[in-house]
Design a protein around this motif. Sequence first.
Motif, mmCIF file in Angstrom:
data_model
loop_
_atom_site.group_PDB
_atom_site.id
_atom_site.type_symbol
_atom_site.label_atom_id
_atom_site.label_comp_id
_atom_site.label_asym_id
_atom_site.label_seq_id
_atom_site.Cartn_x
_atom_site.Cartn_y
_atom_site.Cartn_z
ATOM 1 N N ALA A 174 -4.966 0.550 3.478
ATOM 2 C CA ALA A 174 -5.738 -0.497 2.622
ATOM 3 C C ALA A 174 -6.093 0.014 1.157
ATOM 4 O O ALA A 174 -6.093 -0.812 0.214
ATOM 5 C CB ALA A 174 -7.136 -0.272 3.284
ATOM 6 N N GLN A 430 -5.410 -6.218 2.952
ATOM 7 C CA GLN A 430 -4.603 -5.614 1.495
ATOM 8 C C GLN A 430 -4.597 -6.591 0.478
ATOM 9 O O GLN A 430 -4.335 -7.893 0.815
ATOM 10 C CB GLN A 430 -3.024 -5.203 1.756
ATOM 11 C CG GLN A 430 -3.028 -3.857 2.669
ATOM 12 C CD GLN A 430 -1.518 -3.599 2.938
ATOM 13 O OE1 GLN A 430 -0.510 -4.393 2.965
ATOM 14 N NE2 GLN A 430 -1.200 -2.267 2.741
ATOM 15 N N SER A 582 -11.699 -3.905 5.456
ATOM 16 C CA SER A 582 -11.136 -3.039 6.280
ATOM 17 C C SER A 582 -12.016 -2.134 6.901
ATOM 18 O O SER A 582 -11.313 -1.514 7.903
ATOM 19 C CB SER A 582 -9.792 -2.523 5.685
ATOM 20 O OG SER A 582 -8.965 -3.435 5.112
#
Length: 819
Positions: A174, A430, A582
């Motif tokens: 991440a 991402q 995330s």
Amino acid sequence: MAFELKMNRRGFLKVAGIAGAASLGYLSLDQPVIKALAQGTYAASEEKWVATGCVGCVGWCPLQVRVANGRAVKIRGNQNSVWTRGKVCPRAHLNLQMLYDPDRIKTPLKRTNPNKGRDQDPGWEAITWEEALSTITLKLRELRDKGTPERFVSLRGRYDSASADLLYSRFTKAYGTPNSVSHSAICAESTKAGRWMSMGDYDYSGYDWYNANYIISFGAPLLEAHRPVTGNIVAFGEVRRGGKARANFVMVDPRYSVTASKADEWIPVNPGTDAAFALGMAHVILTEGLWDRSFVGDFNENSPVKGFETGKAISEDYTTEAGEKEETFKEASTYGLIKWWNVYLKDFTPEIAAQKTTVPAETIKRLAREFAKAKPSIAASGRGSDAWPGSGSFNSYAVMSLNALSGSIEKVVNHRPSVKYSEEAVKLEQDEVAEEGTKKQKIDESKTKKFPFASVVTNNVADNILRDYPYPVEVILAWWSNFAHSTPGSKRWEDVFKKVPFVVHHTTHISDTSIYADILLPAKTYIEKWGYGHPAGTAGLSRGTTLFQPAVAPLYDCKSELELGLELGKRLGEYYPSINKSFEGIGGNYGDTAEGYVRARTEEQWNAFPGGWDEFRQKGATNHSYKPKTEFSTPSKKFEFYSSTLKATFEKLNMTDEDLDKIQIKARGDVVYVPHFENPIFIGDKGTYPLSLITYKPMLNQEGRSHNSQWAQEIYLPLYDTGWTNLAEINPETAEKFGIKDGDTIYVESEVGKIRARAKVFHGIHPEVVSMAYGQGHFSYGKFAKNRGANPNAITGVMYDHITGMAAFFNTRVKIEKA
């Protein structure tokens, strides 16, 4: 040859009967941490057993902790665990001393002295977690905001599956760095290679010791430091004295170890020649017709060839009277046997093996016959045979081939019951910075021509950081690792931690690595934290999940590695939406805490209990049985004596002969892809440095983390009834040659460096070897670990088994002399 163990009854009782550290004399019962260990000193008004786990190795064994008046006072095995039979190994008991160790880091610390070195006082200043985490977050933001997240490196040491899933994997992805570096390649990566080359999956093998009739270990210290230690010890007792026929056990190793002391036969081979021994056995099994037909197959009944003859190649097919082509040998569950025979094994006789190993050819022949006839049999390789430069993977492959020839695959070898966890509650997100960062070349050069199949190359990271390749590193987060002590050529890591501008160390003690850190974060011990794990390798037909949960309230102001990952994710998520996505909701329905994350990830496990999560917490373990495979993960779907898996890897990278030379593989052509022998490679000229340095892990060593435990120190070397140090172990013949007597202080010197140690003259050491236990020689860690013994890693050269990236621990020639 008989060997006397010097630990007498009195010495044993001194150790085994310790009720607490107070019995060791140098501690007082008035100290609070000692009160917690002194069982029976105080009446328990509240007492309970709490299920949790041990992270002393990757066995991750289930424990039960007796808690009296809020204090942990005793540890035992979890009776609900089938795969450990409710037992634990001696390492588990060290959890008490780690928990109550007065030398633990108790609060975050900040360095005030910018100068770094062994002789520098860091000038530690206590700070709050808020200040520590704010500082770390700011440093990570600076890297990310300038588009260089890859300049952040995470160095993982001991772990459980939860922290590996979240801090090691999710957090770094991440954030945007490819540089999650584990300690695996200074542990046992090349031991996985034999399984990968032959069966296609890269993992540790499981062994069903309980049902084996014959066991031969090539450098695997099964009863000391080979995963899973508890399972091995428990199974060994039953196999050797249980209700079934007593299994025969042979130990092949240049050093007479604790494991060897329990064997029927110890074979002291030349260092690094285990593969030659195994291949000599394989030649006998084939030429004498002892292979298992049901697994391997047999010659076609109409084939003009009916057997294997030394030196004679065999055509892979023949022409029938009708003019049709037929296979000469019909393989059942294997692939490539005839090719292996033709390109290599037909000429590798027991006599050649004897020349390499110095073990008589008749001994090799006898053991081959015993092994093949006693089915089911197990041949296991370990660090001693596999942690060699250039040849480590092939050593593992050669040993694994014996299991196929004897028909042991999927009977007593390769048992790995699957353990599944629930999917993480939110998907990894991402942004562009993270995507680009994780695409950058990993700093360890894994999956390149230099390290073709390595998932990690731990020790290579040091050299690349020092030369800024492929880019500079600006921030390191090391957690539960101590690479300044535990790696070959360990001094290089000290230079790394001096060079990198900002170093954070999350650990329990101020270790050899810690003294170079800019911020120290106090870690929870194994029995203070939440987590989950399952054993790497098995010792039977079952496996399961271990639940880690706090047995007691945290003793100090510390956090677990799982909590650290969650906190960093949350803080960075305030600035980067993809990181927030995330981590927000990562605990699913149970909250974004360590407990919530563990509960969510193990839901598939605890849903099987009628009482759900509460019952799982009470039991602390699940159990899963294994069902044998009918096919393998190789291109042929069979066990491969000719590794299509390795060949495909090399072809994908366009490996040339020049490339093979660079990674220290001398074989050429098809020989590269079959089990074969590569001569051991050493640093140092034999004329100047006539002896081989062989290091080993004692039972109570946990990558150097256990050495501030008085219990571990007291019985560190049980074979010699010696504690509080390590020894330079040499053969009497060697001692006489160099004018050394038992107990002399000597220098052990290589091209890399020189250390001092006390000599131990012992018949159980190969005459061309100096053997030393690894784990001592700390220059920082705590009052009971510091400046005791010597660290042989400091004089070990830096080389690799390049296929897997495993650091070579057995590659260094040394000389000895009186100090």
